[in-house]
Every structure is written in C-alpha cells, then in structure tokens.
Write a protein that holds these residues in place. Structure first.
Motif: not given
Length: 106
Positions: A63-70
C-alpha cells in the motif's frame, strides 16, 4: 475531525475519530480500487491523494501513502445513507437514522 468511511464491498459505514484513524484503517490498495469512500464530519466528500503510489508485484501488493483532502464536488454523505447496510459508530452513532439527524441538524 470525525471521518465517515463507506465500504463499497459490504455496504458498511464506519465512523472514525480522526482523519488519521480512517487512513490507518483503509489500505491504500483498497482506496485506489474504490472500495473505501470518505466524508468529513459535515458529510462533505473527501478524496485520497497519494504521495507514494501503491506497488503491485506478481504476488504482492504494498500500500502507498495517501492523505484525505476536501472533495466538495463529490456525493454528499446524506445522499448515500439509503445504501448503508450497517453502521460501526465507535461510540458515536448506532444507526443510519442517528447519522442522518446529525448531518441535517440546523
């Protein structure tokens, strides 16, 4: 910030205390495959932005790395509630009715 996560494979809606808790619970590969959909505590869409892509090998997936954005142009959570099969509220909500009341309060 409370985060709602809808699992498209089993139609469950889970409520997390923070964005990081939701990210930790949802593997990047599942997010990339559209199996996890996200909303903020106001029912406004969030989308994953990957800083490190998922890696798919012949027999493994990392799994990669992600962030949650609007993602305000996405579907609002209240519109999805009729499709929810069950709720895991982690002490916040016991069912869809409570979530709908929370999202539509004045």
């Amino acid at each position: 910030m409370r985060v709602f996560v809808f699992s498209t494979d089993d139609l469950g809606l889970e409520v997390f205390d923070s964005k990081q808790d939701a990210i930790d619970a949802c593997e990047g590969i599942d997010v990339e495959n559209g199996e996890c959909l996200f909303w903020d505590e106001h029912g406004i869409g969030l989308k994953a932005e990957f800083s490190t892509p998922n890696k798919k090998g012949s027999f493994t997936v990392v799994s990669g790395t992600y962030d949650l954005v609007p993602f305000p142009e996405g579907l609002e959570l209240v519109e999805l509630l009729p499709k929810v099969g069950y709720v895991e509220g982690h002490g916040h909500f016991k069912d869809v009715t409570e979530i709908k009341q929370f999202l539509t309060r004045p």
